[in-house]
Every structure is written in C-alpha cells, then in structure tokens.
Scaffold this motif. Structure first.
Motif, mmCIF file in Angstrom:
data_model
loop_
_atom_site.group_PDB
_atom_site.id
_atom_site.type_symbol
_atom_site.label_atom_id
_atom_site.label_comp_id
_atom_site.label_asym_id
_atom_site.label_seq_id
_atom_site.Cartn_x
_atom_site.Cartn_y
_atom_site.Cartn_z
ATOM 1 N N ILE A 212 0.850 -1.193 0.000
ATOM 2 C CA ILE A 212 0.000 0.000 0.000
ATOM 3 C C ILE A 212 0.883 1.239 0.000
ATOM 4 O O ILE A 212 1.793 1.355 0.829
ATOM 5 C CB ILE A 212 -0.933 0.022 1.221
ATOM 6 C CG1 ILE A 212 -1.915 -1.162 1.159
ATOM 7 C CG2 ILE A 212 -1.708 1.335 1.291
ATOM 8 C CD1 ILE A 212 -2.826 -1.256 2.371
ATOM 9 N N ALA A 213 0.624 2.151 -0.943
ATOM 10 C CA ALA A 213 1.336 3.424 -1.006
ATOM 11 C C ALA A 213 0.348 4.542 -0.680
ATOM 12 O O ALA A 213 -0.654 4.708 -1.383
ATOM 13 C CB ALA A 213 1.949 3.641 -2.392
ATOM 14 N N LEU A 214 0.611 5.272 0.375
ATOM 15 C CA LEU A 214 -0.249 6.379 0.784
ATOM 16 C C LEU A 214 0.412 7.689 0.380
ATOM 17 O O LEU A 214 1.475 8.051 0.896
ATOM 18 C CB LEU A 214 -0.486 6.341 2.296
ATOM 19 C CG LEU A 214 -1.198 5.093 2.843
ATOM 20 C CD1 LEU A 214 -1.379 5.215 4.353
ATOM 21 C CD2 LEU A 214 -2.532 4.881 2.154
ATOM 22 N N VAL A 215 -0.216 8.390 -0.567
ATOM 23 C CA VAL A 215 0.328 9.648 -1.076
ATOM 24 C C VAL A 215 -0.339 10.811 -0.352
ATOM 25 O O VAL A 215 -1.572 10.911 -0.323
ATOM 26 C CB VAL A 215 0.110 9.764 -2.597
ATOM 27 C CG1 VAL A 215 0.735 11.060 -3.127
ATOM 28 C CG2 VAL A 215 0.705 8.553 -3.307
ATOM 29 N N VAL A 236 3.273 -0.613 4.292
ATOM 30 C CA VAL A 236 2.618 0.657 3.991
ATOM 31 C C VAL A 236 3.709 1.711 3.842
ATOM 32 O O VAL A 236 4.444 1.989 4.795
ATOM 33 C CB VAL A 236 1.627 1.059 5.099
ATOM 34 C CG1 VAL A 236 0.970 2.403 4.763
ATOM 35 C CG2 VAL A 236 0.567 -0.011 5.285
ATOM 36 N N VAL A 237 3.827 2.265 2.651
ATOM 37 C CA VAL A 237 4.872 3.252 2.365
ATOM 38 C C VAL A 237 4.219 4.620 2.176
ATOM 39 O O VAL A 237 3.296 4.771 1.368
ATOM 40 C CB VAL A 237 5.664 2.875 1.096
ATOM 41 C CG1 VAL A 237 6.780 3.889 0.844
ATOM 42 C CG2 VAL A 237 6.243 1.472 1.236
ATOM 43 N N HIS A 238 4.678 5.608 2.917
ATOM 44 C CA HIS A 238 4.143 6.959 2.817
ATOM 45 C C HIS A 238 4.975 7.778 1.831
ATOM 46 O O HIS A 238 6.205 7.789 1.902
ATOM 47 C CB HIS A 238 4.135 7.633 4.184
ATOM 48 C CG HIS A 238 3.114 7.059 5.125
ATOM 49 N ND1 HIS A 238 3.282 5.843 5.750
ATOM 50 C CD2 HIS A 238 1.902 7.529 5.525
ATOM 51 C CE1 HIS A 238 2.224 5.593 6.503
ATOM 52 N NE2 HIS A 238 1.375 6.588 6.382
ATOM 53 N N VAL A 239 4.286 8.441 0.915
ATOM 54 C CA VAL A 239 4.941 9.241 -0.114
ATOM 55 C C VAL A 239 4.495 10.695 0.034
ATOM 56 O O VAL A 239 3.296 10.985 -0.070
ATOM 57 C CB VAL A 239 4.586 8.742 -1.532
ATOM 58 C CG1 VAL A 239 5.284 9.589 -2.589
ATOM 59 C CG2 VAL A 239 4.957 7.272 -1.685
ATOM 60 N N PRO A 240 5.417 11.622 0.279
ATOM 61 C CA PRO A 240 5.025 13.032 0.363
ATOM 62 C C PRO A 240 4.472 13.522 -0.972
ATOM 63 O O PRO A 240 4.883 13.050 -2.039
ATOM 64 C CB PRO A 240 6.340 13.747 0.703
ATOM 65 C CG PRO A 240 7.259 12.674 1.184
ATOM 66 C CD PRO A 240 6.854 11.421 0.491
ATOM 67 N N TYR A 241 3.553 14.448 -0.913
ATOM 68 C CA TYR A 241 3.040 15.024 -2.155
ATOM 69 C C TYR A 241 3.970 16.152 -2.592
ATOM 70 O O TYR A 241 4.295 17.051 -1.823
ATOM 71 C CB TYR A 241 1.630 15.569 -1.974
ATOM 72 C CG TYR A 241 1.106 16.241 -3.225
ATOM 73 C CD1 TYR A 241 0.751 15.477 -4.332
ATOM 74 C CD2 TYR A 241 0.996 17.627 -3.307
ATOM 75 C CE1 TYR A 241 0.281 16.073 -5.495
ATOM 76 C CE2 TYR A 241 0.526 18.236 -4.458
ATOM 77 C CZ TYR A 241 0.171 17.458 -5.538
ATOM 78 O OH TYR A 241 -0.281 18.062 -6.691
#
Length: 333
Positions: A212-215, A236-241
């Motif tokens: 899961i990638a949370l942008v 779960v990988v968090h990606v900055p906008y």
C-alpha cells in the motif's frame, strides 16, 4: 561517484537525521533494487479512486527500477488517462503501435522491444491505447494479448492500471500481477478503504504480494495515518506530495524533493521479491518468506497495520475477488 552516492550526498543532513542509519537504510534499499531475479516479475499499480497519484507513482518507480537494474524493464500504460505513467516517465506519446505483430511472435529481446519507445531512464514504454482512441481503461484481454508474448524478455513489467472498480475488474488486475501496489490518499478513510481490499486480493488463486502506497495529496502531514490494516506482511509506504508532479510537462525525479525521492526508493524496494527468491538463492521462496525480506527495508520507517475494518465490507470484497477470478482466467486463455 555512482548515481546512488550522489543521491545520498545531495540529501540535507537535517533530513537524513542519523546519517549513518539513513545511509545504511538507503544502501540496503539500493541492494534490494539491484538484486537478481530468477524470473520476470509483474507489478500492477492501481487505485480505486482518482486523484491519489497512481500514474505518477508508477512512472517514477518504474523509472527508478529501470535506472538501477541491469536487465530490461517494461512500463505498460493501461490507464488510458491523459497523463499516465509513461507521460510521467518522459516517454514520447503513441509508443507501442509500431511492429505490434512482430512483438507478438518475439523470439529475442530485440524483437520484444521492436517499435517501443525508451525513456531517458532506460524504461521501455508500451501504451495500450497509443492513438488515444478511448478514455476507458484497457481491458485485461488487451493486456494479456500485448504483454504476455514479450513479458519473459523483461526482468520487470510495471503496469499502470489507473482507477479500477473493485466490484468489477480488480481480479483482472490481480491475475496479471505478481505484486499489487494499491495507491491511495494519505487520509484515514482512503487508507482504510485500501486496506479493506487486501483480503480479496490475497484470496485470489495466484496469491500475489500486496503493498500500500499512501500519497499525502492533501498535505495531511502528521494527521495522516501511520498504520493501516491488520496484515503484517503488507508494507505501507508513505509518499510526500510534491506539487512539481502536477506541472504541465513531465518532471524528472532529480527535480523532486529529497523526501519524495527517498519515499519512491523505499516503495520500489518494497515491491521487489525477497532475497530467498533471487537467482543467488537457487530456489523459489515461499509466499510468506517472499513477503518479508525486501519489505524490511521500509518496515522500520513505514509501520504495518493494526487498524480494524468493517467485517461486512471485508467479506464483500473477498467475495468480489473470488467471483471475478474465473472471468479473468478465461480472458487469459
């Protein structure tokens, strides 16, 4: 100096925090990205709601993998959106229509890439709607017709599936993917909605890995969830906008913020198989082992999941995944 060394040295020390720890983490990620693969691996990137950034995520991750890996990497645009993954990767429009017949009968890598455009990162580009004749997402039948004959010549095949309805064609995406990357916004509702799809995907007969990638599209920052779901094998990988991703022209990864680039590297590592399934290991890894090793590169930074889900929603998605599996398998034949 390698590109990786330059990347590490360009990162501000304040961002790196503990320099030795972060350098160790990035070195581990780079090792995972360059690890040999025994067979071709298919990665499907999908979102259930528009605006989460699945296409840009797929484009940047595919470009990173193409740049870091010695073998061929294929990017497939099945989203049919105006700015799909190939647009973000810097590929010229209309790639894939030339020499289609020759590719379908390919017996060598040269024939497999015949007529395909190549991006500056080395990513080979296949657009399933090169003439922009339809805005509807590409069907699974089209994907299997175009990709199956050539997939064995590529180490990795990364597909941007765009927005898919879990009730209709999520099983088609799953049947074409060894790893499914669900991209969602980094708010609580969207994150839990993505986590609710995991049981249906894992119940598919092919039992793919899930990431899961949370942008952080809404710039939720610290308000964004840090843990999602209850499956410890799903990273779960968090990606900055990064607002630069919305520019009128494609933006190369070098122009993105350091935090964003590090997040994409973590995500790419999470999408790779475990060390036990590499060519050096000499044998295939079990699904449980394959879900652990590469994900360790991101586990310390992006915790896995403990938030609960509605049992009725969960069972509904599970039923949908198994019901549509038969149709997708018939399409492959």
């Amino acid at each position: 100096m390698t590109a990786f060394d330059a990347f590490v040295r360009s990162a501000p020390l304040a961002l790196l925090g503990s320099v030795s720890a972060r350098v160790h983490e990035l070195s581990t990620v780079d090792e995972v990205l360059r690890r040999p693969l025994p067979v071709s691996r298919r990665i499907g990137v999908v979102q259930t709601r528009g605006g989460a950034g699945a296409s840009s995520t797929a484009g940047y991750v595919a470009s990173l993998l193409a740049r870091r890996r010695p073998g061929l990497v294929l990017g497939v645009d099945a989203s049919r959106g105006p700015r799909g993954m190939l647009w973000h990767a810097g590929a010229p429009t209309g790639g894939g229509s030339a020499h289609r017949g020759r590719r379908r009968g390919a017996t060598s890598s040269a024939e497999a890439v015949d007529g395909l455009a190549r991006t500056p990162s080395g990513l080979w580009a296949l657009d399933l709607d090169p003439r922009d004749e339809s805005r509807a997402v590409a069907s699974a039948e089209t994907w299997f017709d175009e990709v199956t004959p050539v997939s064995r010549f590529f180490e990795l095949v990364v597909t941007d599936w765009g927005v898919r309805d879990w009730r209709a064609d999520l099983a088609d995406v799953v049947s074409a993917s060894r790893t499914v990357c669900i991209v969602a916004r980094a708010d609580r509702h969207s994150a839990e909605e993505a986590a609710a799809l995991v049981p249906a995907i894992k119940d598919h007969p092919d039992r793919p890995d899930v990431v899961i990638a949370l942008v952080d599209v809404g710039a939720a920052g610290r308000a964004a969830p840090t843990t999602v779901g209850d499956d410890p094998t799903v990273p779960v990988v968090h990606v900055p906008y990064d607002a630069r991703r919305g520019a009128a022209r494609p933006v190369g990864s070098a122009a993105l913020g350091t935090r964003t680039r590090i997040a994409y590297a973590r995500l790419a590592a999470a999408l790779m198989p475990a060390a036990g399934s590499s060519a050096a290991a000499g044998s295939a890894a079990s699904p449980r082992a394959e879900a652990s090793s590469a994900r360790d590169a991101v586990r310390g930074r992006d915790p896995q999941a403990t938030a609960g889900r509605d049992p009725e929603r969960r069972s509904g998605r599970r039923s949908a995944g198994s019901t549509t599996a038969t149709r997708s398998q018939e399409a492959r034949r």
